[in-house]
Design a protein around this motif. Structure first.
Motif, PDB file in Angstrom:
ATOM      1  N   ASP A  46      47.167  38.822  51.613  1.00  0.00           N
ATOM      2  CA  ASP A  46      48.196  39.814  51.922  1.00  0.00           C
ATOM      3  C   ASP A  46      47.579  41.199  51.871  1.00  0.00           C
ATOM      4  O   ASP A  46      46.972  41.591  50.871  1.00  0.00           O
ATOM      5  CB  ASP A  46      49.354  39.726  50.933  1.00  0.00           C
ATOM      6  CG  ASP A  46      50.163  38.461  51.138  1.00  0.00           C
ATOM      7  OD1 ASP A  46      50.319  38.068  52.309  1.00  0.00           O
ATOM      8  OD2 ASP A  46      50.638  37.883  50.146  1.00  0.00           O
ATOM      9  N   SER A  48      48.884  45.098  52.755  1.00  0.00           N
ATOM     10  CA  SER A  48      49.949  46.027  53.179  1.00  0.00           C
ATOM     11  C   SER A  48      51.109  45.270  53.826  1.00  0.00           C
ATOM     12  O   SER A  48      51.541  45.577  54.947  1.00  0.00           O
ATOM     13  CB  SER A  48      49.380  47.071  54.155  1.00  0.00           C
ATOM     14  OG  SER A  48      48.328  47.801  53.566  1.00  0.00           O
ATOM     15  N   ASN A  49      51.577  44.237  53.109  1.00  0.00           N
ATOM     16  CA  ASN A  49      52.703  43.424  53.570  1.00  0.00           C
ATOM     17  C   ASN A  49      52.410  42.705  54.883  1.00  0.00           C
ATOM     18  O   ASN A  49      53.320  42.339  55.629  1.00  0.00           O
ATOM     19  CB  ASN A  49      53.971  44.279  53.721  1.00  0.00           C
ATOM     20  CG  ASN A  49      54.426  44.882  52.405  1.00  0.00           C
ATOM     21  OD1 ASN A  49      54.274  44.250  51.342  1.00  0.00           O
ATOM     22  ND2 ASN A  49      54.972  46.094  52.456  1.00  0.00           N
ATOM     23  N   GLN A  50      51.120  42.541  55.189  1.00  0.00           N
ATOM     24  CA  GLN A  50      50.712  41.806  56.374  1.00  0.00           C
ATOM     25  C   GLN A  50      49.836  40.640  55.937  1.00  0.00           C
ATOM     26  O   GLN A  50      48.917  40.807  55.133  1.00  0.00           O
ATOM     27  CB  GLN A  50      49.924  42.707  57.343  1.00  0.00           C
ATOM     28  CG  GLN A  50      50.741  43.832  57.947  1.00  0.00           C
ATOM     29  CD  GLN A  50      51.729  43.322  58.967  1.00  0.00           C
ATOM     30  OE1 GLN A  50      51.535  42.262  59.565  1.00  0.00           O
ATOM     31  NE2 GLN A  50      52.812  44.077  59.165  1.00  0.00           N
TER      32      GLN A  50
END
Length: 220
Positions: A46, A48-50
């Motif tokens: 993961d 940055s929320n990606q």
């Protein structure tokens, strides 16, 4: 390409997953990637929320022997490519040569033209022989040298003359054409004279056309 196997004997490849995602939804791709992560063939992190996915490189390590074998195969492929490139160049050159060669359809026309030219040259040669005019090779060479000398002198004197015309024109603040008309100079171009090439004798005698004087009728 690696594939994923689901229940019911259904198999997915990564390319198949992406294709289906375009056709339907991203949910199928997400399920495929999660299955790959569980199998260990794909890693995920993961950022940055990606979620970022990549293949597990540890599963594709090559031993020294395998690496040497791959390098040897690469060298063989390079040599094969070089041979194919040289063969292609040779065939392209041969193709250009064949394309420049007349076809069987064109040969009769070309042959007829050559025969006509030969017939004309023979008639011309027979006419020259019957005229009784014979020029030896030595005399021909002497006349050609004389022609070359006369031509060079012609060009030299023309250049000197035109240089003088331009100097006079600059001093009189006139155009060279005006000076030529003022002092009565006719150039080669004015009388339509074209010098033959320096390395080729003219086919016929060089003639200089003269302008006929205009007759003026004075009527009272």
């Amino acid at each position: 390409m690696r594939s994923l196997r689901f229940g019911g004997g259904f198999t997915w490849t990564l390319l198949g997953c992406l294709t289906c995602a375009v056709a339907s939804s991203q949910g199928i791709v997400q399920n495929c990637l999660e299955e790959w992560v569980r199998s260990g063939e794909v890693r995920m992190t993961d950022q940055s929320n990606q979620k970022v996915y990549w293949f597990n490189q540890a599963l594709y390590k090559l031993s020294d022997s395998n690496l040497s074998s791959v390098q040897k195969e690469v060298e063989e492929l390079k040599e094969n490519q070089q041979e194919l490139s040289e063969s292609l160049q040779s065939m392209e050159a041969e193709l250009q040569s064949l394309e420049a060669t007349p076809t069987n359809t064109d040969l009769p026309q070309l042959l007829a033209k050559e025969e006509k030219d030969v017939k004309g040259l023979r008639a011309r040669a027979d006419k020259l022989r019957s005229s009784g005019i014979v020029i030896t090779p030595a005399e021909k060479e002497r006349k050609t040298k004389n022609l070359s000398r006369y031509r060079s002198e012609w060009v030299k004197r023309k250049r000197l003359c035109m240089d003088m015309v331009h100097m006079i024109a600059d001093g009189m603040e006139k155009r060279p054409k005006e000076v030529q008309k003022l002092i009565g100079i006719e150039t080669d171009e004015d009388v339509q004279v074209t010098l033959p090439p320096a390395d080729k004798a003219p086919a016929k005698a060089l003639t200089v056309p003269r302008k006929r004087p205009k007759h003026v009728n004075n009527k009272e």
